[in-house]
Design an enzyme around this catalytic site. Structure first.
Site, PDB file in Angstrom:
ATOM      1  N   PRO A 260      49.172  51.270  25.613  1.00 15.22           N
ATOM      2  CA  PRO A 260      49.730  50.942  26.936  1.00 15.22           C
ATOM      3  C   PRO A 260      51.237  50.725  26.815  1.00 15.22           C
ATOM      4  O   PRO A 260      51.682  49.717  26.267  1.00 15.22           O
ATOM      5  CB  PRO A 260      48.995  49.659  27.318  1.00 15.22           C
ATOM      6  N   VAL A 262      55.104  49.986  27.791  1.00 18.21           N
ATOM      7  CA  VAL A 262      55.973  49.219  28.687  1.00 18.21           C
ATOM      8  C   VAL A 262      57.399  49.512  28.251  1.00 18.21           C
ATOM      9  O   VAL A 262      57.691  49.564  27.049  1.00 18.21           O
ATOM     10  CB  VAL A 262      55.689  47.704  28.596  1.00 18.21           C
ATOM     11  N   ASP A 436      54.310  48.797  22.636  1.00 18.31           N
ATOM     12  CA  ASP A 436      52.864  48.783  22.817  1.00 18.31           C
ATOM     13  C   ASP A 436      52.471  47.392  23.316  1.00 18.31           C
ATOM     14  O   ASP A 436      52.585  46.413  22.581  1.00 18.31           O
ATOM     15  CB  ASP A 436      52.176  49.109  21.493  1.00 18.31           C
ATOM     16  N   HIS A 437      51.983  47.323  24.555  1.00 20.95           N
ATOM     17  CA  HIS A 437      51.691  46.019  25.153  1.00 20.95           C
ATOM     18  C   HIS A 437      50.453  45.356  24.540  1.00 20.95           C
ATOM     19  O   HIS A 437      50.187  44.179  24.817  1.00 20.95           O
ATOM     20  CB  HIS A 437      51.496  46.172  26.669  1.00 20.95           C
ATOM     21  N   ARG A 438      49.724  46.076  23.706  1.00 22.46           N
ATOM     22  CA  ARG A 438      48.632  45.429  22.977  1.00 22.46           C
ATOM     23  C   ARG A 438      49.174  44.521  21.885  1.00 22.46           C
ATOM     24  O   ARG A 438      48.551  43.523  21.509  1.00 22.46           O
ATOM     25  CB  ARG A 438      47.715  46.478  22.348  1.00 22.46           C
TER      26      ARG A 438
END
Length: 466
Positions: A260, A262, A436-438
């Site tokens: 994901p 951002v 990576d928003h994880r």
């Protein structure tokens, strides 16, 4: 008799196809040319006709499977060889001999690979059924047929001449070539395997009848038929997707739809950095090292990653773990004639500003020459891309697979900027960080970007970091 049907080239030059849906099941009895499945290539969904009449004994792939061209797709029970058709009672010995030869030839070709998808399969027992009909019609019909085949493609065809029932079989490039020449494929004699019309067949027919390419045919009304600026072959250029570009595309798609993304932006006054670079270039001892904004940004990234390890991590989905790296393999995006490559500088955190500048230059030169070792493009932990060299202010870079962050450097522009309470002309650039928003939340990403910007705003701050 068991006969295997292998997935043929679907006329696109593609190596594989996906089974969308089966329209038959094991145990079903199918007829010749009956649609048995729908398959999807990278370009379209097409119907797959059966090349045999018989019983389906095994489907070798399931819906959703990707099958390589040449792989066995379906197995048939043909129930033995087809019996030859009985000759008419009035048939002459010569006709009986001809029919027997055609039947034997059909039985031999029945074991050959099936025809290309979409062009039908030759009926067993006769490779060219129209020939037999013409021969049986007598000398007059044969003479009319000869006249028809020698005539231009748009000639009025005598009603008594039998037109082929079967659609002429050829490949898409051959059909396009025939269309360009204005040739009707139903009038072309096929010499290819299993009755497939080849490019040579079209060329031979066009030469015999004096066909003129469509693009060069005189137009009766120029106002109604505008001239093309180029021939169909010159209006487009087709480049196979392979090598670096294919690998890059696959990696970017995998990254874009796995991590994901951002992206956050920050515009910063980098006048102090450009002044530092100017002073270093003026130093004779450092002139050959080519120190630029990229090298300073690389040093700033290495310093900031030590305080924000989330940006230097990897999401290991298979192991169910987050892997935090205690070293920096810094990827540097390099545009080459073969596509974008991102080799990395090993243990970049150990290098000085001068050493980073040298490493970046060597890396870029090697990449543009096409000599980057594959090992140098693996194992990166964080990347930088400099879109500013193309005059671009900012972008939203896509992460390299397995990395948590990538920083894009925009163009350095001289523009009015607030400085010490006044408006002055300053060197300004925009930084864009994708992460990576994880692995990284908004706060961590923003703090990392601010730390990088602070070094570029005041390079002396690097003396305070370790």
């Amino acid at each position: 008799m068991i006969q295997d049907f292998r997935l043929p080239d679907l006329g696109e030059g593609l190596p594989e196809a996906e089974i969308v849906a089966w329209l038959v099941a094991e145990g079903d009895t199918v007829a010749l040319n009956q649609t048995i499945a729908e398959v999807e290539t990278a370009k379209a969904v097409v119907e797959l006709p059966s090349p045999h009449a018989g019983t389906i004994t095994k489907l070798h792939a399931a819906a959703g499977d990707v099958v390589a061209v040449g792989s066995v797709l379906v197995s048939y029970d043909l129930g033995g060889d087809a019996a030859p058709r009985p000759a008419p009672a009035t048939a002459a010995p010569a006709e009986e001999t001809a029919q027997a030869e055609e039947t034997a030839q059909a039985e031999e070709t029945a074991q050959a690979e099936p025809n290309l998808v979409g062009y039908g399969a030759a009926p067993r027992g006769s490779a060219r059924p129209q020939r037999r009909a013409r021969a049986a019609a007598g000398p007059a019909a044969a003479s009319d047929t000869a006249v028809l085949e020698a005539a231009p493609h748009d000639a009025i065809q005598p009603a008594e001449v039998e037109r082929p029932v079967e659609r002429p079989r050829s490949t898409p490039p051959v059909r396009l070539f025939a269309k360009q020449l204005g040739v009707d494929l139903t009038l072309v004699e096929a010499t290819g395997a299993n009755g497939v019309i080849t490019r040579a067949d079209v060329e031979a027919y066009a030469e015999r009848v004096g066909a003129t390419p469509v693009g060069t045919m005189p137009a009766p009304e120029p106002a109604l038929m505008p001239e093309l600026s180029a021939t169909p072959a010159e209006r487009t250029t087709r480049t196979p997707i392979r090598g670096v570009r294919k690998h890059t595309a696959e990696a970017m798609v995998r990254s874009a739809f796995t991590a994901p993304h951002v992206t956050t932006f920050l515009t910063v006054d980098v006048t102090a950095t450009t002044e530092l670079i100017a002073s270093l270039k003026a130093d004779r001892a450092l002139q050959e090292h080519k120190i630029g904004v990229m090298a300073v940004a690389a040093k700033a990234v290495c310093l900031a990653l030590a305080h924000h390890p989330g940006l230097n991590s990897k999401w290991d989905d298979a192991a169910g773990e987050i892997v935090e790296h205690h070293y920096v393999n810094l990827g540097i995006a390099a545009a080459t004639g073969r596509g974008l490559v991102v080799p990395n500088i090993r243990d970049a955190q150990e290098l000085s500003l001068v050493e980073l500048a040298d490493a970046i230059r060597t890396l870029a030169e090697t990449a543009r020459s096409g000599k980057t070792p594959p090992a140098d493009m693996m194992g990166g932990t964080f990347s930088i891309t400099n879109v500013g060299v193309f005059g671009v202010d900012a972008g939203t870079p896509i992460l390299n697979p397995g990395e948590a962050g990538i920083l894009a450097l925009g163009a350095v522009r001289r523009q009015p900027w607030e400085h010490r309470g006044e408006i002055a002309l300053r060197d300004v650039m925009t930084l864009a960080l994708s992460f990576d928003h994880r692995l990284v939340d908004g706060e961590q990403g923003s703090r990392f970007l601010v730390d990088v910007a602070n070094v570029l705003r005041e390079p002396g701050r690097a003396m305070l970091l370790r």
